[in-house]
Design a protein around this motif. Structure first.
Motif, mmCIF file in Angstrom:
data_model
loop_
_atom_site.group_PDB
_atom_site.id
_atom_site.type_symbol
_atom_site.label_atom_id
_atom_site.label_comp_id
_atom_site.label_asym_id
_atom_site.label_seq_id
_atom_site.Cartn_x
_atom_site.Cartn_y
_atom_site.Cartn_z
ATOM 1 N N UNK A 140 0.865 -1.159 0.021
ATOM 2 C CA UNK A 140 -0.186 -0.061 0.051
ATOM 3 C C UNK A 140 0.560 1.139 0.080
ATOM 4 N N UNK A 141 2.022 1.244 0.533
ATOM 5 C CA UNK A 141 2.548 2.319 1.014
ATOM 6 C C UNK A 141 3.516 2.785 -0.393
ATOM 7 N N UNK A 142 4.149 1.715 -1.045
ATOM 8 C CA UNK A 142 4.750 1.973 -2.185
ATOM 9 C C UNK A 142 3.477 2.519 -3.296
ATOM 10 N N UNK A 143 2.383 1.950 -3.290
ATOM 11 C CA UNK A 143 1.283 2.384 -4.450
ATOM 12 C C UNK A 143 0.989 3.783 -4.114
ATOM 13 N N UNK A 144 0.930 4.260 -2.732
ATOM 14 C CA UNK A 144 0.757 5.698 -2.634
ATOM 15 C C UNK A 144 1.956 6.536 -3.176
ATOM 16 N N UNK A 145 3.005 6.068 -2.797
ATOM 17 C CA UNK A 145 4.301 6.743 -3.250
ATOM 18 C C UNK A 145 4.230 7.072 -4.851
ATOM 19 N N UNK A 146 3.982 5.778 -5.305
ATOM 20 C CA UNK A 146 4.120 5.926 -6.782
ATOM 21 C C UNK A 146 2.924 6.580 -7.593
ATOM 22 N N UNK A 147 1.776 6.632 -6.888
ATOM 23 C CA UNK A 147 0.584 7.451 -7.167
ATOM 24 C C UNK A 147 1.019 8.951 -6.984
ATOM 25 N N UNK A 148 1.740 9.289 -5.956
ATOM 26 C CA UNK A 148 2.078 10.557 -5.619
ATOM 27 C C UNK A 148 3.382 11.137 -6.684
ATOM 28 N N UNK A 149 4.015 10.323 -6.937
ATOM 29 C CA UNK A 149 5.267 10.697 -7.933
ATOM 30 C C UNK A 149 4.849 10.905 -9.483
ATOM 31 N N UNK A 150 4.010 10.055 -9.830
ATOM 32 C CA UNK A 150 3.894 9.862 -11.219
ATOM 33 C C UNK A 150 2.482 9.611 -11.725
ATOM 34 N N UNK A 151 2.147 10.156 -12.686
ATOM 35 C CA UNK A 151 0.796 9.978 -13.377
ATOM 36 C C UNK A 151 0.707 8.943 -14.372
ATOM 37 N N UNK A 152 1.792 8.186 -14.492
ATOM 38 C CA UNK A 152 2.002 7.321 -15.757
ATOM 39 C C UNK A 152 1.695 5.793 -15.142
ATOM 40 N N UNK A 153 0.601 5.397 -15.606
ATOM 41 C CA UNK A 153 0.300 4.016 -15.302
ATOM 42 C C UNK A 153 1.255 2.978 -15.021
ATOM 43 N N UNK A 154 2.208 2.920 -16.029
ATOM 44 C CA UNK A 154 3.251 1.918 -16.297
ATOM 45 C C UNK A 154 4.209 2.150 -15.138
ATOM 46 N N UNK A 155 4.674 3.349 -14.953
ATOM 47 C CA UNK A 155 5.703 3.732 -13.833
ATOM 48 C C UNK A 155 4.991 3.427 -12.464
#
Length: 244
Positions: A23-38
């Motif tokens: 969950x935490x890495x998902x939140x961080x990924x969502x915060x830092x990028x708008x690219x779905x693959x990233x």
């Protein structure tokens, strides 16, 4: 054999840490990028490394199941030779795993200054997603048992981490493959969440995947070193003693 309460504590902490990672890495990924693959790459990479480390750390204590499907498979495969978990142990493991998964989602939410509990609005429903969960869960159980029964248990941390990382990408469901983690992820309305209404379908598919895996194991890996079931922190004779 390590006392059940210690093993259950390890399952609780390990599963909590796993869900916090997911969950935490998902939140961080969502915060830092708008690219779905990233986002998916970031989420899957963190999960691969986190899961491998957690299995290595808690494996000597509880077997590092972190997953009711794995615990149930352990009981089923070892029930005749008394090398698997006993029924009371399965209950303790599943309760600890489910509680840990919920705690992990709450921890991740709080770390990112979100409400402790926020029911996910992400609907994950449909035959293709359920089929993906069957495939993902079948593969996971076969990987674990296959390695144990061919004397390669030492590489389980790396192999399971690698499998889950790959399954993030080759399944349409992003490979939950874990009823406890599925329940925990309902408690976060973030990138890794799943709507409460979608949980039952995923859990049912995971149960089917476990049954399918047991069938494949019966064909491909009927016996193994000392007929050990899945992942264990005790010698076969010690596992048998707990059933006596």
């Amino acid at each position: 054999m390590t006392a059940l309460w210690r093993r259950a504590a390890a399952e609780f902490v390990g599963t909590a840490a796993l869900v916090t990672t997911v969950v935490g890495s998902g939140i961080m990924a969502q915060t830092l990028s708008t690219d779905g693959a990233v986002r998916l790459l970031a989420n899957s990479t963190a999960t691969v490394f986190g899961l491998a480390v957690l299995i290595a750390v808690f494996g000597p204590i509880s077997g590092a199941h972190f997953n009711p499907v794995v615990s149930l498979a352990d009981w089923w495969l070892g029930r005749r030779t008394r090398t698997g978990l006993a029924i009371p142990d399965v209950g303790g493991y599943v309760a600890a795993q489910t509680g840990g998964a919920i705690a992990g989602a709450i921890i991740a939410n709080l770390m990112f200054d979100l409400p402790a509990i926020a029911w996910s609005q992400t609907i994950r429903s449909g035959a293709h997603l359920w089929f993906a969960e069957i495939v993902a869960t079948t593969g996971l159980v076969v990987v674990i048992v296959g390695l144990v029964r061919t004397g390669k248990a030492a590489i389980i941390p790396a192999a399971v981490g690698a499998y889950i990382g790959a399954a993030y990408w080759f399944t349409s469901s992003t490979s939950f493959a874990n009823p406890a983690v599925t329940i925990g992820r309902a408690f976060t309305d973030t990138y890794a969440g799943i709507a409460p209404g979608s949980v039952a379908g995923f859990v049912a598919a995971q149960a089917i995947g476990m049954v399918a895996a047991l069938g494949l194991i019966a064909v491909c890996y009927p016996v193994g070193p000392a007929e050990t079931a899945v992942m264990t922190n005790a010698a076969p004779e010690e596992r048998q003693a707990q059933h006596a």
